[in-house]
Design an enzyme around this catalytic site. Sequence first.
Site, mmCIF file in Angstrom:
data_model
loop_
_atom_site.group_PDB
_atom_site.id
_atom_site.type_symbol
_atom_site.label_atom_id
_atom_site.label_comp_id
_atom_site.label_asym_id
_atom_site.label_seq_id
_atom_site.Cartn_x
_atom_site.Cartn_y
_atom_site.Cartn_z
ATOM 1 N N ARG A 208 114.627 14.237 -35.851
ATOM 2 C CA ARG A 208 113.701 14.148 -34.879
ATOM 3 C C ARG A 208 112.643 13.304 -35.082
ATOM 4 O O ARG A 208 112.779 12.374 -34.054
ATOM 5 C CB ARG A 208 112.838 15.836 -35.052
ATOM 6 C CG ARG A 208 113.168 16.620 -34.179
ATOM 7 C CD ARG A 208 112.676 18.607 -34.458
ATOM 8 N NE ARG A 208 112.540 18.588 -35.401
ATOM 9 C CZ ARG A 208 113.172 19.489 -36.066
ATOM 10 N NH1 ARG A 208 114.442 19.816 -35.561
ATOM 11 N NH2 ARG A 208 112.494 20.466 -37.134
ATOM 12 N N PHE A 224 122.571 21.112 -26.268
ATOM 13 C CA PHE A 224 122.937 22.281 -27.549
ATOM 14 C C PHE A 224 120.656 21.960 -27.796
ATOM 15 O O PHE A 224 120.522 21.638 -28.950
ATOM 16 C CB PHE A 224 123.641 21.991 -28.124
ATOM 17 C CG PHE A 224 125.088 22.104 -28.456
ATOM 18 C CD1 PHE A 224 125.500 23.664 -27.763
ATOM 19 C CD2 PHE A 224 125.090 20.885 -28.029
ATOM 20 C CE1 PHE A 224 127.081 23.082 -27.370
ATOM 21 C CE2 PHE A 224 126.940 20.982 -28.434
ATOM 22 C CZ PHE A 224 127.623 21.792 -28.195
ATOM 23 N N ASP A 246 121.210 23.492 -22.716
ATOM 24 C CA ASP A 246 121.116 24.779 -23.483
ATOM 25 C C ASP A 246 121.802 25.907 -22.758
ATOM 26 O O ASP A 246 121.567 26.231 -21.637
ATOM 27 C CB ASP A 246 119.989 25.064 -24.826
ATOM 28 C CG ASP A 246 120.852 26.145 -25.755
ATOM 29 O OD1 ASP A 246 120.689 25.173 -26.749
ATOM 30 O OD2 ASP A 246 120.972 26.825 -25.752
ATOM 31 N N SER A 247 123.029 26.946 -23.504
ATOM 32 C CA SER A 247 122.975 27.947 -22.900
ATOM 33 C C SER A 247 122.640 29.101 -22.753
ATOM 34 O O SER A 247 122.434 29.803 -22.207
ATOM 35 C CB SER A 247 124.839 28.285 -23.701
ATOM 36 O OG SER A 247 124.684 28.599 -24.623
ATOM 37 N N ASP A 296 123.975 18.552 -30.890
ATOM 38 C CA ASP A 296 123.986 18.842 -31.987
ATOM 39 C C ASP A 296 124.792 20.491 -31.970
ATOM 40 O O ASP A 296 123.594 21.296 -31.278
ATOM 41 C CB ASP A 296 122.473 19.174 -32.366
ATOM 42 C CG ASP A 296 121.642 19.949 -33.538
ATOM 43 O OD1 ASP A 296 122.302 20.501 -34.524
ATOM 44 O OD2 ASP A 296 120.694 20.074 -33.914
ATOM 45 N N CYS A 336 126.501 20.884 -38.236
ATOM 46 C CA CYS A 336 126.260 21.850 -39.345
ATOM 47 C C CYS A 336 127.272 23.034 -40.093
ATOM 48 O O CYS A 336 127.230 23.897 -40.305
ATOM 49 C CB CYS A 336 125.541 22.471 -38.744
ATOM 50 S SG CYS A 336 125.275 23.733 -37.291
HETATM 51 N N1 SAH Z 1 119.074 20.666 -31.430
HETATM 52 C C1 SAH Z 1 118.289 22.058 -31.327
HETATM 53 C C2 SAH Z 1 118.892 22.912 -32.785
HETATM 54 C C3 SAH Z 1 120.458 22.984 -31.637
HETATM 55 S S1 SAH Z 1 121.214 24.425 -32.681
HETATM 56 C C4 SAH Z 1 116.723 21.428 -32.548
HETATM 57 O O1 SAH Z 1 117.097 20.353 -32.975
HETATM 58 O O2 SAH Z 1 116.315 22.502 -32.509
HETATM 59 C C5 SAH Z 1 122.258 25.000 -31.710
HETATM 60 C C6 SAH Z 1 122.114 25.601 -29.816
HETATM 61 O O3 SAH Z 1 123.442 25.680 -28.967
HETATM 62 C C7 SAH Z 1 121.694 27.329 -29.353
HETATM 63 O O4 SAH Z 1 120.549 26.293 -29.188
HETATM 64 C C8 SAH Z 1 122.822 27.553 -29.019
HETATM 65 O O5 SAH Z 1 121.438 28.490 -28.074
HETATM 66 C C9 SAH Z 1 122.742 26.494 -27.935
HETATM 67 N N2 SAH Z 1 124.178 27.048 -27.613
HETATM 68 C C10 SAH Z 1 125.675 27.375 -28.264
HETATM 69 N N3 SAH Z 1 127.021 26.854 -27.931
HETATM 70 C C11 SAH Z 1 126.286 26.574 -26.182
HETATM 71 C C12 SAH Z 1 127.664 26.056 -25.236
HETATM 72 N N4 SAH Z 1 128.693 26.259 -25.331
HETATM 73 N N5 SAH Z 1 126.931 25.386 -25.180
HETATM 74 C C13 SAH Z 1 124.936 25.163 -24.682
HETATM 75 N N6 SAH Z 1 124.480 25.683 -25.490
HETATM 76 C C14 SAH Z 1 124.683 26.047 -27.106
#
Ligand code: SAH
Length: 392
Positions: A208, A224, A246-247, A296, A336
């Site tokens: 970050r 994400f 994000d979803s 991510d 991850c």
């Molecule tokens: N980058 C964030 C962590 C991401 S975790 C940080 O640093 O805090 C992964 C995220 O992807 C979650 O919030 C989940 O809601 C989202 N997610 C999972 N599948 C998804 C999809 N197909 N489209 C959009 N978001 C998705």
Amino acid sequence: MSIILKPGREKSLLRRHPWVFSGAIHRVDQEPASGSTVDLLSSNGQFLARASYSPHSQIRARVWTFNDEPVDREFFRKRIRAALATRQSLLSLQDTDAYRLIYAESDGIPGLIVDRYGGVLVLQSLTTGSEYWKETFADLLLEETSLKNIYERSDADVRELEGLPSVTGILRGSPVTQLAINEHGLKFLVNFESGHKTGFYLDQRANRQRVHELAKDKDVLDCFSYTGGFSVNALRGGAKSVLSADSSADAIELCKQNVVLNHLPKERHSTLAGDVFQVLRKFRDEARSFDMIILDPPKFAPTSAQVDRAARAYKDINLLAFKLLRPSGMLVTFSCSGGVDAALFQKIIAGAALDAGVEAQIVEHLSQDVDHPVSLSFPEALYLKGLVCLRR
Ligand code: SAH
């Protein structure tokens, strides 16, 4: 109580790997209680280690110690103290009040994860062994940290493999369920009742900060985005615009609140609740472009069994992202998935660039932050891989 291994199956233990799989076991003496402590013996009766017993899991035993020493409250106090000391020496704790205090095998306590969020500890117990000692861990954690509150988030899927039910709720004290943590001068709302994992992606802290440093004057797409860890840092770093996708509508809501909480320019921030796979396709069709794209995604391949499918998913989003990048634009991309190692990840990204028809170079390799250490005898603890790629 003891477990006698088959001939030759002591090798991984001699290399200090802490797991014993069911197939390595010749005989279990008596039937130890689930999670209780057993001695691991070689086929000729030599003491190898002392471990917790997991009757329902393929990983039948996890080592507490390779020494012939008692495994008791004081044993765990030493382990917890050592873990605390490492965090104190590696992190500047005036800059962040949220960090992983105990990272399971890496800290010599298989099955136990403890994250600190300000005055609250969030505990995750993943194995029968950590379950057996859970109350002791809770008491020791309060004694050693002088904190009062522990919230339990033992709801990870892997507990099923151990035959354990999902458990969440207050373990000690009376923690609020949502609070604001401080990280390098920024505040983030964390809800450890409903948030992912224990509430926040602590492993991405250092990354970050990199985004903070790199985002100046850029149009940023944060895919994400969860509660906006990267988005908020990009805005603080002077990004021209940030779009968080994000979803999860709840995550997007917290993301917006985090922008406001940090007094960042709201007019430069927008959000999109939707499926990133579709969002990227739509943006490609609309010929949208960005200077920085962050990817991510969640774990596509928790284990090596799902690698092929995961590789296709990683390639898909990275290929689309490369297409949306302006020349000299930057892709900050992560995996991850434990089942995808760094070499494979790099290969997937290379394939994505090639098929997108762009030339790019890796300018930085990223990983999980220092509070997620990787014991040299337990490489499985390394799961987060990131690449910063520059489009040429
Ligand atoms: N980058 C964030 C962590 C991401 S975790 C940080 O640093 O805090 C992964 C995220 O992807 C979650 O919030 C989940 O809601 C989202 N997610 C999972 N599948 C998804 C999809 N197909 N489209 C959009 N978001 C998705």
